[in-house]
Design an enzyme around this catalytic site. Structure first.
Site, PDB file in Angstrom:
ATOM      1  N   GLU A 263     -49.670 -32.383   5.319  1.00  0.00           N
ATOM      2  CA  GLU A 263     -48.715 -32.446   4.213  1.00  0.00           C
ATOM      3  C   GLU A 263     -49.452 -32.779   2.913  1.00  0.00           C
ATOM      4  O   GLU A 263     -50.150 -33.790   2.857  1.00  0.00           O
ATOM      5  CB  GLU A 263     -47.643 -33.497   4.506  1.00  0.00           C
ATOM      6  CG  GLU A 263     -46.801 -33.155   5.723  1.00  0.00           C
ATOM      7  CD  GLU A 263     -45.691 -34.157   5.950  1.00  0.00           C
ATOM      8  OE1 GLU A 263     -45.557 -35.117   5.161  1.00  0.00           O
ATOM      9  OE2 GLU A 263     -44.938 -33.979   6.917  1.00  0.00           O
ATOM     10  N   HIS A 281     -40.457 -31.755   4.687  1.00  0.00           N
ATOM     11  CA  HIS A 281     -40.302 -32.961   5.518  1.00  0.00           C
ATOM     12  C   HIS A 281     -39.250 -33.893   4.912  1.00  0.00           C
ATOM     13  O   HIS A 281     -39.501 -35.065   4.632  1.00  0.00           O
ATOM     14  CB  HIS A 281     -41.623 -33.702   5.682  1.00  0.00           C
ATOM     15  CG  HIS A 281     -41.662 -34.536   6.929  1.00  0.00           C
ATOM     16  ND1 HIS A 281     -42.823 -34.852   7.581  1.00  0.00           N
ATOM     17  CD2 HIS A 281     -40.660 -35.105   7.653  1.00  0.00           C
ATOM     18  CE1 HIS A 281     -42.552 -35.597   8.635  1.00  0.00           C
ATOM     19  NE2 HIS A 281     -41.235 -35.761   8.701  1.00  0.00           N
TER      20      HIS A 281
END
Length: 311
Positions: A263, A281
């Site tokens: 990420e 997310h």
């Protein structure tokens, strides 16, 4: 001062949260290794030594990090997933690992349902096409009467099942541990994974990863044509190359994901696919979920640090 506590979840390291005041009021100094973003291993190794507590996000917590954190007594996650933490290393050091059980159940389940609707009605694709100045339409599918397969019937999976049953869907569940107690009613059935793949028109993943991807080429081959696949659990559950092949062949109608190997993610061919739906997310990123998760995580930290033991 009783000690230092590291805070890494992005939702609270950037803007703070009132519940963190409980730690300060109890005599702990707050440390923010990477405000507003996920910390690197090097940043954790620079910040955690000297900390007695660690309120952790989804960043990897390696053995190397844990072994350098000699004063650390407790790692408290602001969620339920702890597969990002080297648990063997934590156990060997006597570090307690706590979860914020139930904090993000509703938020993740609602996002999974939103992604399902987005896939059934081509919302993301339609938005991109219309935004590019093209007038194109795709025929969608209604959710009513369709069969959803839920892999993993923990709190999130069961919450999603309840929501989908309430709008007239049929729901199949697979879980190697949970036993059907009848609470979800007659239109929910607990089945084997093979039967779920064979019957479900939508498959939603809500389980921890294993040693190998759960959804590989064989699993995709076993699924129904035009299946919609949703992943709000862990990226490691899916073989990306197999899924890309399924999308390219049309076997998989759409893939919706809220989770990634790293990420922010690298936008590879799978994530760039026109039938991929991506969210950053954000399953537990609701006002309510963040409040619950922060409060529970802080309470868990204080319980251990103040000598009241693990929940």
């Amino acid at each position: 001062m009783k000690g230092r506590v590291a805070i890494t979840p992005r939702s609270m390291s950037e803007a703070g949260h009132p519940a963190l005041g409980l730690l300060s009021q109890s005599g702990y100094e707050l440390v923010f290794p990477a405000p507003g973003r996920q910390p690197t291993e090097a940043e954790l190794m620079a910040s955690l030594p000297g900390c007695v507590g660690y309120l952790a996000g989804v960043e990897p917590v390696s053995r190397k990090v844990i072994e350098m954190s000699r004063d650390l007594r407790v790692i408290s996650r602001n969620g339920v997933g702890i597969d990002n933490i080297d648990l063997d290393a934590a156990r060997s050091r006597g570090i307690v690992v706590e979860k914020a059980l139930g904090a993000n159940t509703r938020g993740v389940a609602e996002l999974a349902m939103a992604l399902m609707m987005c896939g059934l009605r081509h919302v993301s694709w339609s938005d991109r096409v219309l935004g590019a100045g093209e007038w194109k339409r795709r025929k969608g599918r209604e959710a009513f009467g369709r069969t959803l397969g839920i892999v993993g019937c923990g709190a999130i999976g069961r919450a999603l099942a309840q929501m989908c049953l309430s709008i007239g869907m049929k729901v199949l569940g697979y879980d190697p541990v949970w036993k059907n107690d009848g609470s979800l009613g007659p239109y929910f059935r607990l089945v084997g994974l093979d039967e779920l793949y064979a019957e479900a028109e939508i498959v939603s993943l809500h389980c921890p990863p294993g040693a190998r991807p759960l959804v590989d080429a064989a699993a995709i081959d076993a699924m129904r044509p035009n299946v919609l696949l949703i992943n709000t659990a862990r990226a490691e559950l899916i073989d990306g190359e197999a899924l890309l092949a399924g999308l390219n062949s049309g076997k998989v109608a759409a893939f919706a994901t809220d989770v990634y190997q790293t990420e922010p993610p690298m936008l590879n061919d799978l994530l760039r696919h026109e039938n991929a739906i991506r969210t950053p997310h954000a399953g537990g990123l609701t006002e309510e979920s963040v409040d619950r998760a922060t409060r529970i995580a802080v309470e868990n930290l204080l319980r251990v640090l103040e000598g009241h033991g693990s929940a």
